[in-house]
Design a protein around this motif. Structure first.
Motif, PDB file in Angstrom:
ATOM      1  N   MET A  93       0.627  22.077  -9.936  1.00 48.28           N
ATOM      2  CA  MET A  93       1.136  20.704  -9.958  1.00 48.28           C
ATOM      3  C   MET A  93       0.056  19.698 -10.371  1.00 48.28           C
ATOM      4  N   ALA A  94      -1.197  20.182 -10.458  1.00 50.75           N
ATOM      5  CA  ALA A  94      -2.297  19.287 -10.854  1.00 50.75           C
ATOM      6  C   ALA A  94      -2.516  19.282 -12.367  1.00 50.75           C
ATOM      7  N   ASN A  95      -1.722  20.073 -13.094  1.00 51.65           N
ATOM      8  CA  ASN A  95      -1.864  20.090 -14.554  1.00 51.65           C
ATOM      9  C   ASN A  95      -1.426  18.758 -15.159  1.00 51.65           C
ATOM     10  N   PRO A  96      -1.920  18.468 -16.375  1.00 51.23           N
ATOM     11  CA  PRO A  96      -1.526  17.200 -17.015  1.00 51.23           C
ATOM     12  C   PRO A  96       0.004  17.107 -17.123  1.00 51.23           C
ATOM     13  N   LEU A  97       0.510  15.904 -16.943  1.00 52.91           N
ATOM     14  CA  LEU A  97       1.958  15.696 -16.990  1.00 52.91           C
ATOM     15  C   LEU A  97       2.481  15.802 -18.414  1.00 52.91           C
ATOM     16  N   TYR A  98       3.754  16.186 -18.524  1.00 46.17           N
ATOM     17  CA  TYR A  98       4.416  16.044 -19.811  1.00 46.17           C
ATOM     18  C   TYR A  98       5.738  15.323 -19.607  1.00 46.17           C
ATOM     19  N   HIS A  99       6.330  14.833 -20.689  1.00 47.29           N
ATOM     20  CA  HIS A  99       7.506  13.968 -20.581  1.00 47.29           C
ATOM     21  C   HIS A  99       8.732  14.753 -20.142  1.00 47.29           C
ATOM     22  N   HIS A 100       9.605  14.072 -19.394  1.00 44.23           N
ATOM     23  CA  HIS A 100      10.790  14.776 -18.888  1.00 44.23           C
ATOM     24  C   HIS A 100      11.935  14.837 -19.907  1.00 44.23           C
ATOM     25  N   ARG A 101      11.923  13.967 -20.902  1.00 39.58           N
ATOM     26  CA  ARG A 101      12.992  14.050 -21.907  1.00 39.58           C
ATOM     27  C   ARG A 101      12.511  14.918 -23.071  1.00 39.58           C
ATOM     28  N   THR A 102      12.231  16.151 -22.755  1.00 37.53           N
ATOM     29  CA  THR A 102      11.746  17.102 -23.759  1.00 37.53           C
ATOM     30  C   THR A 102      12.468  18.429 -23.542  1.00 37.53           C
ATOM     31  N   GLU A 103      12.534  19.215 -24.579  1.00 33.60           N
ATOM     32  CA  GLU A 103      13.162  20.527 -24.461  1.00 33.60           C
ATOM     33  C   GLU A 103      12.440  21.369 -23.403  1.00 33.60           C
ATOM     34  N   THR A 161      19.650  18.122 -17.837  1.00 35.67           N
ATOM     35  CA  THR A 161      18.779  16.987 -17.556  1.00 35.67           C
ATOM     36  C   THR A 161      19.262  16.205 -16.327  1.00 35.67           C
ATOM     37  N   THR A 162      18.598  15.103 -16.066  1.00 35.71           N
ATOM     38  CA  THR A 162      18.904  14.298 -14.879  1.00 35.71           C
ATOM     39  C   THR A 162      19.269  12.878 -15.319  1.00 35.71           C
ATOM     40  N   THR A 163      19.944  12.145 -14.443  1.00 38.03           N
ATOM     41  CA  THR A 163      20.322  10.773 -14.788  1.00 38.03           C
ATOM     42  C   THR A 163      19.089   9.880 -14.850  1.00 38.03           C
ATOM     43  N   PHE A 164      18.241  10.031 -13.841  1.00 41.02           N
ATOM     44  CA  PHE A 164      17.053   9.175 -13.741  1.00 41.02           C
ATOM     45  C   PHE A 164      15.811  10.044 -13.884  1.00 41.02           C
ATOM     46  N   THR A 165      14.651   9.425 -13.912  1.00 42.23           N
ATOM     47  CA  THR A 165      13.413  10.184 -14.045  1.00 42.23           C
ATOM     48  C   THR A 165      13.270  11.155 -12.876  1.00 42.23           C
ATOM     49  N   PRO A 166      13.196  12.447 -13.149  1.00 40.52           N
ATOM     50  CA  PRO A 166      13.037  13.400 -12.050  1.00 40.52           C
ATOM     51  C   PRO A 166      11.580  13.459 -11.583  1.00 40.52           C
ATOM     52  N   ALA A 167      11.367  13.990 -10.388  1.00 42.63           N
ATOM     53  CA  ALA A 167       9.995  14.161  -9.879  1.00 42.63           C
ATOM     54  C   ALA A 167       9.434  15.412 -10.560  1.00 42.63           C
ATOM     55  N   THR A 168       8.987  15.246 -11.789  1.00 42.54           N
ATOM     56  CA  THR A 168       8.610  16.388 -12.637  1.00 42.54           C
ATOM     57  C   THR A 168       7.614  17.321 -11.954  1.00 42.54           C
ATOM     58  N   THR A 169       6.583  16.735 -11.373  1.00 37.98           N
ATOM     59  CA  THR A 169       5.523  17.526 -10.746  1.00 37.98           C
ATOM     60  C   THR A 169       6.077  18.429  -9.648  1.00 37.98           C
ATOM     61  N   LEU A 170       6.956  17.856  -8.827  1.00 42.13           N
ATOM     62  CA  LEU A 170       7.510  18.635  -7.718  1.00 42.13           C
ATOM     63  C   LEU A 170       8.456  19.716  -8.226  1.00 42.13           C
ATOM     64  N   ILE A 171       9.129  19.441  -9.335  1.00 41.92           N
ATOM     65  CA  ILE A 171      10.053  20.443  -9.881  1.00 41.92           C
ATOM     66  C   ILE A 171       9.257  21.608 -10.487  1.00 41.92           C
ATOM     67  N   ILE A 172       8.131  21.306 -11.085  1.00 45.81           N
ATOM     68  CA  ILE A 172       7.236  22.372 -11.565  1.00 45.81           C
ATOM     69  C   ILE A 172       6.815  23.234 -10.365  1.00 45.81           C
ATOM     70  N   GLY A 173       6.495  22.576  -9.264  1.00 45.83           N
ATOM     71  CA  GLY A 173       6.118  23.304  -8.047  1.00 45.83           C
ATOM     72  C   GLY A 173       7.287  24.102  -7.484  1.00 45.83           C
ATOM     73  N   LEU A 174       8.463  23.489  -7.480  1.00 47.54           N
ATOM     74  CA  LEU A 174       9.646  24.156  -6.925  1.00 47.54           C
ATOM     75  C   LEU A 174       9.978  25.435  -7.690  1.00 47.54           C
ATOM     76  N   ASN A 175       9.870  25.355  -9.010  1.00 54.64           N
ATOM     77  CA  ASN A 175      10.139  26.530  -9.838  1.00 54.64           C
ATOM     78  C   ASN A 175       9.215  27.689  -9.422  1.00 54.64           C
ATOM     79  N   ASP A 176       7.960  27.358  -9.189  1.00 57.07           N
ATOM     80  CA  ASP A 176       6.981  28.368  -8.788  1.00 57.07           C
ATOM     81  C   ASP A 176       7.270  28.915  -7.382  1.00 57.07           C
ATOM     82  N   ILE A 177       7.637  28.009  -6.485  1.00 63.35           N
ATOM     83  CA  ILE A 177       7.941  28.418  -5.102  1.00 63.35           C
ATOM     84  C   ILE A 177       9.139  29.368  -5.065  1.00 63.35           C
TER      85      ILE A 177
END
Ligand code: PLP
Length: 380
Positions: free
Chosen positions: A22-32, A234-250
């Motif tokens: 989750m400490a990796n550089p962020l990337y945009h949520h409106r991306t493939e 996708t999501t209606t609003f900006t998702p918590a990208t970092t936490l979703i990256i973590g959730l996928n791993d968990i």
């Protein structure tokens, strides 16, 4: 020396490799790239919820997902049953008050689990009851409710069953589709081993149909909008990208261990914690305890909040205190998510140090001896 350890029933420890991810550089949520990750994570959640239905990932703490269940399923003046067996059960009634629903609250003595026959009786006498709201694991008291039995009552009726599984999903078996639960709610900072910030929710077909006739005002928590967007990955609003990256791993971690093994690990460490407390003369508070949290009464003459503060300040081990439990002085030890046998040994050892400091009389090591016997069984 400053080494902290968190053994509260939420927030809980996060695996260090997940933290690094989750400490990796962020990337945009409106991306493939993010769409795919988001979609895959939502699909994996179905395996945890044991459902074929969508699971929506909301940006909020667990209470946000609870509120989403309420505003999407309940109209003003709807009759509902709420089960108040603790701080979190009370919250369902608070929603009812705010949104003008008519709550028939079943007050359960805190520490106890709800008597199913009371629910059965109420539903038999009033066919207009729209929904039953309950916790699976009532974290404030450490008590577990028998959701499978409650679901067997509501399953073939028009009444919806909404379950707050925030400290049970990933701890205790929970079969959303098979048991017939209409809405399951969870959050990131408990069994999902992540920082706070995600609310999770899934609706059964019955609940989804019911939601179409609900006119309660909502904007951020409109699940119809979440549904349409999830279909587009996708999501209606900006998702918590970092936490979703973590959730996928968990979720990968949970499935790699195997859900049955995850449940067995929680059972083993819960049993060990209970034996440890018992050996120290600390009576268990919950009659039918959850495997996510151990609530125990402070020994006579010693204040629970002093045990908590001594453990935290002097020994750097953070447990939880009482959450307004009336007439009982309890401490709560969390063992939800990223915890294993050795963590229980460390926690009980610090509990013994604190109790010694506070003048409780016992032989050093008694809780460890009892806990280790149980933990060792868990290695077989
Ligand atoms: C933690 C918890 C919640 C949600 O609390 P938040 O602070 O909003 O995340 C709700 N119900 C139960 C049973 C919980 O343990």
């Amino acid at each position: 020396m400053y080494k902290e350890f968190l053994v509260s029933p939420g927030p809980t420890c996060v695996p260090p490799d997940t933290l690094l991810l989750m400490a990796n550089p962020l990337y945009h949520h409106r991306t493939e790239r993010f769409d795919e990750l988001f979609y895959q994570t939502s699909e994996k959640l179905k395996k945890l919820f044991k459902t074929k239905e969508d699971v929506y990932i909301l940006t909020s703490s667990g209470t946000g997902a609870m509120e989403a269940s309420f505003v999407n399923l309940i109209n003003k003046n709807d009759k509902i049953i709420t089960i108040n067996a603790g701080k979190f059960g009370e919250r369902w009634t608070d929603f009812a008050k705010r949104y003008g629903a008519i709550a028939d609250e079943i007050e359960v003595e805190w520490g106890k689990s709800v008597d199913i026959s009371i629910i059965q009786e109420k539903l038999k006498n009033d066919k207009d009851i729209k929904a039953v709201f309950v916790q699976h694991s009532e974290t404030s008291t450490g008590a577990l409710h028998d959701i499978k039995s409650i679901a067997s009552i509501t399953k073939n009726t028009d009444t919806l069953l909404i379950v707050d599984a925030i400290t049970s999903l990933g701890v205790h078996p929970l079969e959303m589709d098979e048991w017939g639960i209409d809405c399951v709610v969870s959050g990131s900072q408990k069994a999902l081993m992540l920082p706070p910030g995600l609310g999770l929710i899934s609706l059964s077909k019955k609940a989804y149909e019911a939601s179409k006739n609900v006119t309660t005002a909502k904007f951020y928590f409109d699940l119809e909008s979440a549904r349409k967007n999830l279909a587009k990955k996708t999501t209606t609003f900006t998702p918590a990208t970092t936490l979703i990256i973590g959730l996928n791993d968990i979720l990968d971690k949970l499935f790699n261990e195997g859900l049955e093994n995850v449940y067995a690990r929680h059972e083993n460490i819960a049993l060990a914690t209970r034996s440890g407390c018992d050996a120290l003369g600390m009576k268990l508070f919950a009659e039918n305890p959850s495997n996510g949290v151990t609530s125990a009464l402070a020994p006579k003459g010693i204040e629970g909040k002093k045990i908590k503060s001594t453990m935290e300040k002097k020994y750097k081990i953070s447990i939880a205190g009482s959450q307004d439990v009336p007439k009982a002085d309890i401490i709560r030890i969390g063992h939800i998510g990223y915890y294993d046998k050795s963590d229980i040994v460390v926690t009980l050892s610090a509990l013994e140090f604190a109790l010694k400091d506070l003048g409780h009389e016992f032989e050093f090591g008694v809780s460890l001896i009892e806990a280790q016997k149980v933990l060792y069984k868990g290695t077989k």
